[in-house]
Structures are given as structure tokens and as C-alpha cells.
Write an enzyme that holds these catalytic residues in place. Structure first.
Site, PDB file in Angstrom:
ATOM      1  N   HIS A  94       0.948  -1.588   0.099  1.00 22.54           N
ATOM      2  CA  HIS A  94       0.078   0.095   0.206  1.00 22.54           C
ATOM      3  C   HIS A  94       0.902   1.089  -0.132  1.00 22.54           C
ATOM      4  CE1 HIS A  94      -3.088   2.975   0.925  1.00 22.54           C
ATOM      5  NE2 HIS A  94      -2.577   2.805   2.199  1.00 22.54           N
ATOM      6  N   HIS A  96       1.333   5.977  -1.228  1.00 23.75           N
ATOM      7  CA  HIS A  96       0.541   7.095  -0.751  1.00 23.75           C
ATOM      8  C   HIS A  96       0.960   7.415  -2.744  1.00 23.75           C
ATOM      9  CE1 HIS A  96      -2.221   7.673   2.298  1.00 23.75           C
ATOM     10  NE2 HIS A  96      -2.039   6.383   2.007  1.00 23.75           N
TER      11      HIS A  96
END
Lengths: 230, 230, 230, 230
Positions: A94, A96
Site C-alpha cells: 500500500h 500514497h
């Protein structure tokens, strides 16, 4: 326990930094041990430049901490849910990362505008539906995993190894942690080029036969990209 | 005087360079000493690669120079005004970072388009009103602080630790200099992604319940992000 | 065999990395030996940081492997086709560089908006037509070369040393591998600036007489750019 | 002859590389010796990483080579024309930096959208008119200087130390080579932020009184930015 795997997970996490996919501690990589089914994941909120293999946290298949004094990444329940439902995967990432996150914030699928995309993702990269108020307020991180799984009920998670979480950011996966990192790099690169393709005026994806050609020359039984030992 | 704090302020200023937030000498960081209320700030116009802790200037709570032979940053009166009005803050940063400055030049608030934003800023990042001719011509730097304070009359400066000054650039703050630097990094990152979100066609911020979830899992009494000692 | 040329081709491939034109193994450079007509090319799927001169593969003019245990780049048949049809060239490069690829994905020619373009490309950089289903399904890589050659039936490949393959990415060439790399750098730079020129609102190329001036002061018998020995 | 100045001009040219303003050899910096009026300039087409002070070429005020075996930059006649007409300047820089060049290719002035611009340029940065066919075909480089001088008949070249050449790229100048380099950095930075300001929807420059304030606090007799010795 799983010392070798901890080293691998550390490397996967540091690779996210090396590929410019994370700011501060905004990212996490995990890998699943095939034998025990245990998951090794980054601890929450530890700066990358101080992170060591021994900081990695070991979770069982239900997300319960088996070893490690640090708390796991706050996104651990999402990882656990993905491992539970996507039986064949061995790694989850994961980030950003700036371009993929911009598409997630726009709530849009990333169309397959070119062969770079087709080399890794066999079709457009889906943006999951937004979570409801209930899903956010209770078991938020588990529900993040569930809306991802939901959109893959009609899609193949092995040939589309990534997704955008609506208003949030991308998750990717693969056969191990390194593979999931690679897909995080690719999703960022295709998100960037798809943005520019649209600004230049094109919104038509490539033809299915070109998508087939590129995906299948790198994947599957007739692949002919790379060396035999690849 | 305050030698340790001078070192911290030097590091905060150099961190602005490390995070690619400044060109030449276009940026400044300061920190307030909790005991004396004195403010330690970067000198004006000294190149970062020649800057030493001993160059830092000490000001009293009214902005009068207490120690240091160099002139303080020309933006010092803005820092002083922010410290005077925002009692809880301990650090202030000003940069002309490229993405946040572009939004300031456009005179637009940065909407909360995603959870990256929500992790640090509890709502849209405001752009202060433009200064009037009088405010620019007399006590310009103090008035820059005043228009910032004005827009925060109806906003909480601790959960929205930054602002855009109209036609100028961002100011951020925090519990200390390092915290203010972190917010300068974040405002730049969310400004960049918000720009792309809008170009991709979305202008709808995330739902309030998602904003709540992300802000509150990192801040406040029920936070569960990071380690206990965080 | 051709050990010196292998070193040169290795350097050309590493230069693609140095110029930030490749991610992972997404790029390849080759050079043709003037005497034998043999082509030295990068192997398929070997990471750049492990690549050595001895890994380079030698092909004959028909693309048959003459030396080397590794498989050549999967794009080798395209290189071979270009060498076969473009008699004067000595080097070929393929990348998925981010800006040129965005134009290829948009299926648009890159107009000559400025003198940077005119210094290297004597007119707009063409985007070849999309391949048909048959061309993709059978002999895809050879056909990629053929659609490039097709569009150059009415264009001069020596003064327009590059092309965009529709939905795919750029190919460039030159008098040797280094020259082809230089053109890969230039096509990326002009693609980036042309994108911004269009967003700023201009779609009118420079005048033919300005294009002539810049191209011809660097190329041809009356060139006066650089030193005599250049 | 002028060995010290050659060193300074070498540094100025290398600073263009350090600030990411040049690709290959696309840029040149020169400086004028105040006593003799001689101009020291970069040679044409020499790679930056092989460039030494002894390679610098010395020209007289008419552009005639006084010392140096290498040919001067092909843009030397433009530098000479600027020195001839702009009596107060001591340095000139030309680059194809990516953002400023995009504006030049669009043929648009860069409006003063913010205080970063106002700190260095006292008004919008002009784009000179396109050269005519005659001006391009005969004495092109001298005429490039002439159209720059022409647009400054009604503008002050000392408070607007730069220009965009239509369809080409920026030229900047200053009191010496270093100052001209600084302005090349600034024009690139404001070009980048102005592009984004327009995409975000604003095309209104800052108020004249804000422009005055920022320009005059750094320049002129009442300047109060930086230290006294600045």
C-alpha cells in the site's frame, strides 16, 4: 521466527522509498509465509531510515499478532483481508504514490491506454466503490479490504494485481512482496502516463488484441519475454 | 543563549532544503522556546549551505532582537504575529514550495480530496483573503500574519496547521519546528495531488465521515496510528 | 566477437538509465557493425544493474542469433527490420520514456513547436498508424518495424530520427548507438515541452524558415554549431 | 588573459547544469569584463563534464575572437548584441530550460501571478515578437538580440532581467554571470508556477502595490531583505 522473511519484507519496504513511492511513513509492504500462512508486515509509524528486520511484525492468518512488540501497520487488517480472499497472492503493498493516488482521489479507473499498462495489467485498473458511513465507522480497515474483494468478484486478481481505493490510494499485490512492489511501481507509472494521455485528448483504450498480445507475451504458458529462468 | 534550540532550528531549516521545498533562500523556519517565549529564527538571505546554528537570531515575543548580529528573516514579523495569536504552537515555517504556491497564486482553498489530506488537515486548507493596499504598504509582514489569524477566527488552527497567503505562498505551523516542517511537506504533497484530481475531473471532497476517520485515527485521544511512544 | 561493440552497446543501454528514460528493463539499445552487418543488442529482461558486455547478443542481418546464450530483447525483430530498411543507420533505441509514451498513447504526432525540436528533428515527429489485428497476432515485432518503415516512405529517416508507435512508445535511431540514445533523450524533452505548449494554448508550429535555420545550422554541409572536429 | 573571469564563467556554466536547466550542451553563460569590455563565453558544443576554464573564449565588444582556439557558443552574437545595448549588465545566460521554453513555444508573456515573481521581476516577463524570414535567414543570432532589445525600448532591462524568445527559449542577464544564472533559475521557477496557476483557473496578476512591495523590499535604495553586506 521467519527471520529470512523479515529481511525480505524490510527490503520490500525500503524499495518503496527507493522508487520514490512514499513520503514519511505513508506506505507498507507485507509478505505471506507459504507454509505457516503467517504474514510479516511493517510496524506502524516507524521512520524508514531507522527500520530494521527485527521491527517487522508477524501476524497469523486472522491478523492476530504472533511475534513482535511493535504494533503492525494500521493498514494491517486490509492486508489480512486480501490474503484471506486472494488465495494465490504472497505479497501486498500500500502506498500514497502521487499519481495513482490522484486517480483514486478522482474516483476513476485507469484505462489501458498503452502497452506499458498491458505488460502488467490485463485490463483497466479498477477504482473500488466508496465505503459507506457504516463501513468507515466500524472496522474501517477490514472493510477497505472487503470493497476491494467485492470489485474483484467479476475480475481476475492475478492478472489485475492492483486497485485504487476511492478517495484514498492504491493497493497492489503479487506472488511475493517484491512482486507487489513491482506492481506499485507500474501502477504509478501508468497512472502518470494515462493522466497525460487524457490531457492530450485521447480517452480510447488500446484494442483488446494488443492488450492480449502484450499481456500474454510476458505472462502465461506462451510467454516469450525475458530469459527461461525468469 | 538557547544553543540547543538554535541547533534544532538550523536542522528544521535544512530539512526544508532536503525535502525540496526551497530554492535559494526562499524559506524560513522558527521555533519558540516554551519557557522564555523567545523565538529562534533563520537570518535573512544567508545561503543554506553556509548556515550555522550560531547564525540563528533570537527574538523576544514582540519580535525585538535579543541576540544575534544578523538581521532575522524578513518574514519574522509574520512568525511573531502567529506565535502571539496561536498560543499552542511552537514552530512556524514559510516556503515558496512549487505546488502550494501555485494554489496560493490561484487564490484557491485546497479541498480535502483524499485521506492523505485528512491524515494531517481536518478540512480544506484555507487561502487567506488578499491584503489591501494599506495593509501592504504599512507593516506588510505583520499584516500578513493578521490576515492569517483573521481567517482562523472561525477555524481551529491546531487541526488545520497551515494556510495559503493569497498571491504569495504557504505558512505552516505545529507543536515545534519539526512539526511545522512536516506540515510544509504535507501541504505540498496534497497541493500536488489536488491539482491532478481536479484536472482528472473531480471537484468533490471526501465525505465528512471519512475525513473524521482518518484525522482522528492519527490525532486526539482515540488515535491508534503509530506506536504508543509516538 | 565484436567485443568492443558489445562494450559500446552496454554503455548505450546504461545511458538510457542515466537519462531516466527507463523503468525496470523497459528499454533496449542496439548497434550495427558496419563491416559484418551484425547487430549487437541487449538481452531480454536482464536488470540493468547486473548487465555486462558479455551478456550482449549478436544477431545477423536477418535477426538470427550468431553468438550469445541469452535471448535477445523481445523487440529485436523491430530493430532488425529498421536496420534492414534504413540502410544508413547504425543504432536503434526503444524506451517507454514517460512523455514520449504519453504522446504515443494519445496517438498524436509531436509538432515542431520550438527550436529545441528543430535542432534535432526536421519536422513533426510522426506517430505510426495502429497495427491491425493480423499484424499484432502474427509477427508482431516485425510488423511494428514495418509500420514504422511505412510512414517513412514519404519522410526522410535521417533528418527525422524517431517515431512514436501507436499505443506503445517511441523508437529512435542514428548513426550509432550513442546517437540513437541522444535522440531518445531529445524526443522525451520535446514531448514534454510540446505537451505544456498545448496546455498553454498554442497549437501552431514554428515557421518553416525557423525550422530550416535551426536544423541546418547543426546538420548538413553548412552547419556551424559545435567545433570543427565535431 | 582574464583567467579569473574564465573561472567565474566556467562556474556559471556548470551552475546551469547543477540547477537542472540544461540538457546536453543546450545552454551558455557569459560575463563581461568591466575594464576591457571583453566578453568571456562558453565554447560551442563542448560537453559540460569535459569543460575547463581554459576552453572559455574571449571576444571583444564587437564579438571578434581575441583569445581561444575554440569557436564560441553559436549564440555568442546574441550575447554581444545584449551587452552592446544594455550598458549596465555584466552577465548573460541562455538555456532551453523546460518550463520557460514551454512559455516561449506558446508565445506568451509570463504574468506576475505571485510574490516569487515580484521578488525578482518587476512586471510580466515579456515574450519578444517572432523574427521575420529575413531576420532568420540573415544574421539570425544578431537579430535575436535585436528583437530582445526592441521589446525593451519601453521596458526597463534592469528590473526585468529576462525575456522569452518566441518559439525558442529564455535569455536572462544581470550584473554578472552569477546574477544572470540566478535569473535563469527564477524564470524557470515562475514559469512552472504560472503554468499551474492558469490551469487552476486564475489569469489575474497580483496587484501593482503588492508587486511594488516585494520588488522594492529586495531591490533599490530602501531594500531591507538580506544582510547589509548583501
Amino acid at each position: 521466527m521467519l527471520e529470512l522473511l523479515k529481511e525480505k519484507v524490510l527490503v520490500a519496504n525500503l524499495d518503496l522509498v527507493r522508487h520514490n513511492l512514499v513520503v514519511f511513513t505513508w506506505g507498507n509492504a507485507s509478505e505471506r509465509d507459504r507454509e505457516t500462512g503467517y504474514i510479516v508486515i511493517k510496524p506502524s509509524g516507524i521512520p524508514y531510515d531507522q527500520m530494521k528486520a527485527e521491527h517487522m511484525v508477524v501476524l497469523d492468518a486472522n491478523g492476530k499478532s504472533v511475534e513482535g512488540e511493535l504494533k503492525p501497520s494500521s493498514d494491517a487488517p486490509t492486508h489480512v483481508e486480501l490474503y484471506r480472499q486472494f488465495k494465490e497472492i504472497g505479497g501486498v503493498v500500500h502506498t500514497h504514490s502521487e499519481w495513482a493516488t490522484s486517480w483514486a482521489q478522482a474516483g476513476k479507473n485507469i484505462p489501458a491506454y498503452g502497452t506499458t499498462h498491458a505488460d502488467y495489467f490485463y485490463g483497466e485498473i479498477p477504482c473500488a466503490r466508496a465505503l459507506t458511513r457504516e463501513e468507515v465507522e466500524t472496522d474501517y480497515e477490514v472493510n477497505t479490504g472487503r470493497v476491494i474483494v467485492e470489485i474483484f468478484e467479476s475480475l481476475d486478481y492475478m492478472s489485475l494485481p492492483g486497485v485504487l481505493v476511492h478517495g484514498h490510494a492504491p493497493f497492489t499485490w503479487g506472488k511475493d512482496g517484491k512482486d507487489a512492489v513491482d506492481h506499485a511501481v507500474v501502477i504509478e507509472e501508468v497512472a502518470k502516463m494515462a493522466f497525460r494521455t487524457e490531457v492530450l485528448g485521447n480517452r480510447i483504450p488500446i484494442e483488446q488484441f494488443l492488450l492480449d498480445k502484450h499481456y500474454l507475451r510476458k505472462h502465461g504458458k506462451d510467454a516469450y519475454y525475458g530469459q527461461q529462468y525468469d
